[in-house]
Motif scaffolding. Sequence first.
Motif, PDB file in Angstrom:
ATOM      1  N   THR A 151       0.930  -1.050   0.206  1.00 50.45           N
ATOM      2  CA  THR A 151      -0.012  -0.036  -0.066  1.00 50.45           C
ATOM      3  C   THR A 151       0.736   1.228   0.224  1.00 50.45           C
ATOM      4  O   THR A 151       1.688   1.120   0.706  1.00 50.45           O
ATOM      5  N   LYS A 152       0.370   2.252  -0.668  1.00 50.17           N
ATOM      6  CA  LYS A 152       1.380   3.549  -0.929  1.00 50.17           C
ATOM      7  C   LYS A 152       1.212   4.492   0.271  1.00 50.17           C
ATOM      8  O   LYS A 152       0.276   4.283   1.037  1.00 50.17           O
ATOM      9  N   ALA A 153       2.292   5.077   0.506  1.00 44.59           N
ATOM     10  CA  ALA A 153       2.160   6.223   1.329  1.00 44.59           C
ATOM     11  C   ALA A 153       1.270   7.118   1.182  1.00 44.59           C
ATOM     12  O   ALA A 153       0.817   7.451  -0.058  1.00 44.59           O
ATOM     13  N   VAL A 154       0.626   7.766   2.192  1.00 46.87           N
ATOM     14  CA  VAL A 154      -0.383   8.800   2.240  1.00 46.87           C
ATOM     15  C   VAL A 154       0.045  10.073   3.219  1.00 46.87           C
ATOM     16  O   VAL A 154       0.763   9.738   4.043  1.00 46.87           O
ATOM     17  N   PRO A 155      -0.692  11.383   2.882  1.00 44.63           N
ATOM     18  CA  PRO A 155      -0.610  12.141   3.713  1.00 44.63           C
ATOM     19  C   PRO A 155      -1.103  11.948   4.970  1.00 44.63           C
ATOM     20  O   PRO A 155      -1.940  11.076   5.487  1.00 44.63           O
ATOM     21  N   ARG A 156      -0.393  12.774   6.098  1.00 43.67           N
ATOM     22  CA  ARG A 156      -0.612  12.361   7.668  1.00 43.67           C
ATOM     23  C   ARG A 156      -2.118  12.945   7.936  1.00 43.67           C
ATOM     24  O   ARG A 156      -2.721  12.701   9.085  1.00 43.67           O
ATOM     25  N   ASP A 157      -2.836  13.691   7.028  1.00 45.30           N
ATOM     26  CA  ASP A 157      -4.277  14.138   7.260  1.00 45.30           C
ATOM     27  C   ASP A 157      -5.126  13.031   6.820  1.00 45.30           C
ATOM     28  O   ASP A 157      -6.463  13.301   6.997  1.00 45.30           O
ATOM     29  N   THR A 158      -4.516  11.929   6.268  1.00 47.01           N
ATOM     30  CA  THR A 158      -5.513  10.909   5.909  1.00 47.01           C
ATOM     31  C   THR A 158      -6.473  10.344   6.936  1.00 47.01           C
ATOM     32  O   THR A 158      -5.941  10.017   8.039  1.00 47.01           O
ATOM     33  N   ILE A 159      -7.767  10.019   6.568  1.00 42.68           N
ATOM     34  CA  ILE A 159      -8.463   9.348   7.739  1.00 42.68           C
ATOM     35  C   ILE A 159      -8.345   7.981   7.585  1.00 42.68           C
ATOM     36  O   ILE A 159      -8.868   7.452   6.527  1.00 42.68           O
ATOM     37  N   VAL A 160      -7.870   7.276   8.403  1.00 37.62           N
ATOM     38  CA  VAL A 160      -7.690   5.752   8.344  1.00 37.62           C
ATOM     39  C   VAL A 160      -8.284   5.017   9.492  1.00 37.62           C
ATOM     40  O   VAL A 160      -8.252   5.489  10.629  1.00 37.62           O
ATOM     41  N   ILE A 161      -9.221   4.246   8.918  1.00 34.53           N
ATOM     42  CA  ILE A 161     -10.604   3.521  10.173  1.00 34.53           C
ATOM     43  C   ILE A 161     -10.291   2.141   9.962  1.00 34.53           C
ATOM     44  O   ILE A 161     -10.433   1.640   8.696  1.00 34.53           O
ATOM     45  N   HIS A 162     -10.020   1.476  11.080  1.00 31.08           N
ATOM     46  CA  HIS A 162      -9.958   0.131  10.775  1.00 31.08           C
ATOM     47  C   HIS A 162     -10.769  -0.582  12.169  1.00 31.08           C
ATOM     48  O   HIS A 162     -10.839  -0.066  13.340  1.00 31.08           O
ATOM     49  N   GLY A 163     -11.164  -1.915  11.898  1.00 25.07           N
ATOM     50  CA  GLY A 163     -11.891  -2.401  13.158  1.00 25.07           C
ATOM     51  C   GLY A 163     -10.881  -3.238  13.731  1.00 25.07           C
ATOM     52  O   GLY A 163      -9.965  -3.907  13.341  1.00 25.07           O
ATOM     53  N   SER A 164     -11.039  -3.258  15.074  1.00 28.10           N
ATOM     54  CA  SER A 164     -10.235  -4.303  15.999  1.00 28.10           C
ATOM     55  C   SER A 164     -10.476  -5.747  15.729  1.00 28.10           C
ATOM     56  O   SER A 164      -9.200  -6.502  15.973  1.00 28.10           O
ATOM     57  N   GLU A 165     -11.656  -6.036  15.260  1.00 25.76           N
ATOM     58  CA  GLU A 165     -11.728  -7.587  15.492  1.00 25.76           C
ATOM     59  C   GLU A 165     -11.655  -7.926  13.629  1.00 25.76           C
ATOM     60  O   GLU A 165     -11.912  -8.876  13.211  1.00 25.76           O
ATOM     61  N   ASP A 166     -10.872  -7.080  12.665  1.00 28.25           N
ATOM     62  CA  ASP A 166     -10.900  -7.611  11.375  1.00 28.25           C
ATOM     63  C   ASP A 166      -9.922  -8.693  11.144  1.00 28.25           C
ATOM     64  O   ASP A 166      -8.764  -8.545  11.309  1.00 28.25           O
ATOM     65  N   THR A 167     -10.621  -9.831  10.693  1.00 25.63           N
ATOM     66  CA  THR A 167      -9.968 -11.041  10.286  1.00 25.63           C
ATOM     67  C   THR A 167      -9.561 -11.205   8.993  1.00 25.63           C
ATOM     68  O   THR A 167      -8.907 -12.074   8.651  1.00 25.63           O
ATOM     69  N   THR A 168     -10.159 -10.200   8.164  1.00 22.39           N
ATOM     70  CA  THR A 168      -9.696 -10.144   6.577  1.00 22.39           C
ATOM     71  C   THR A 168      -8.386  -9.392   6.339  1.00 22.39           C
ATOM     72  O   THR A 168      -7.347  -9.931   5.854  1.00 22.39           O
ATOM     73  N   VAL A 169      -8.379  -8.325   6.995  1.00 22.99           N
ATOM     74  CA  VAL A 169      -7.010  -7.388   7.144  1.00 22.99           C
ATOM     75  C   VAL A 169      -6.700  -7.329   8.575  1.00 22.99           C
ATOM     76  O   VAL A 169      -7.360  -6.342   9.013  1.00 22.99           O
ATOM     77  N   PRO A 170      -6.002  -7.989   9.268  1.00 24.21           N
ATOM     78  CA  PRO A 170      -5.505  -8.028  10.678  1.00 24.21           C
ATOM     79  C   PRO A 170      -5.033  -6.492  10.783  1.00 24.21           C
ATOM     80  O   PRO A 170      -4.312  -5.812  10.000  1.00 24.21           O
ATOM     81  N   LEU A 171      -5.468  -5.867  12.020  1.00 20.84           N
ATOM     82  CA  LEU A 171      -4.875  -4.463  12.238  1.00 20.84           C
ATOM     83  C   LEU A 171      -3.525  -4.284  12.559  1.00 20.84           C
ATOM     84  O   LEU A 171      -3.042  -3.331  11.955  1.00 20.84           O
ATOM     85  N   ALA A 172      -2.863  -5.413  12.818  1.00 19.66           N
ATOM     86  CA  ALA A 172      -1.340  -5.373  12.683  1.00 19.66           C
ATOM     87  C   ALA A 172      -0.918  -4.994  11.423  1.00 19.66           C
ATOM     88  O   ALA A 172       0.179  -4.295  11.404  1.00 19.66           O
ATOM     89  N   ASN A 173      -1.263  -5.487  10.332  1.00 21.28           N
ATOM     90  CA  ASN A 173      -1.302  -4.939   8.945  1.00 21.28           C
ATOM     91  C   ASN A 173      -1.065  -3.494   8.742  1.00 21.28           C
ATOM     92  O   ASN A 173      -0.307  -3.013   8.210  1.00 21.28           O
ATOM     93  N   VAL A 174      -2.223  -2.902   9.236  1.00 25.43           N
ATOM     94  CA  VAL A 174      -2.455  -1.566   8.843  1.00 25.43           C
ATOM     95  C   VAL A 174      -1.380  -0.650   9.863  1.00 25.43           C
ATOM     96  O   VAL A 174      -0.836   0.184   9.377  1.00 25.43           O
TER      97      VAL A 174
END
Length: 212
Positions: A151-174
């Motif tokens: 995944t490419k780099a993005v600006p720091r004002d990017t809104i990144v939202i992730h679920g704590s229980e995501d089993t498709t893309v583990p939170l640790a990946n993000v």
Amino acid sequence: MRPQAEQLLIDGPVGKIDITVENPGAPRGIALIAHPHPLFGGGNTNKVVQTLARTFIHLDYVALRPNFRGIGLSEGKHDEGNGESQDLLAVLAEAKCRYGNLPIALAGFSFGAYVATRVAEALLAAGHPAQRLVLVGTASGFVEGARTYHTKAVPRDTIVIHGSEDTTVPLANVIAWAKPLDLPVIVVPGADHFFHRRLHLIREIVSHAWRH
């Protein structure tokens, strides 16, 4: 009141691109929203994608939800994000012709978030950076059953939202992707990849962040 959805078919790099457009009237920006992986049931009617579209409509953006290649009436075959990025750039060019040279918001869910980072990189390289990005359940790192996403780099004002229980893309990946970028990640406790019963939180987070 939500505007009437309009269906567009435009010419893309390898054929027609099928787009759902919702225009609040006199928009102050263009929001391009990318859907999850087309080979795993993703399309522009996905609930997270529709939630993002509704959120931007309330912020007075015209919301465009294209279907990736092979979905709906969009022509062509899945291209791992390469051709999909080119298609989204074609959609943006068409949107600017229709609605004017307005600020561009890029949003995406899962595979669509990954593609949005590629589009953002292309816009930046062309000297026309996006106003801001919203990335939900971002495909990053090794995703079981799919592939490894760089995944490419993005600006720091990017809104990144992730679920704590995501089993498709583990939170640790993000977290591993975001850490070297000094990029904050908003974690929704208890949320799975598809944000079941927590879609309203996506809308609240984005609306609040956009107004500040």
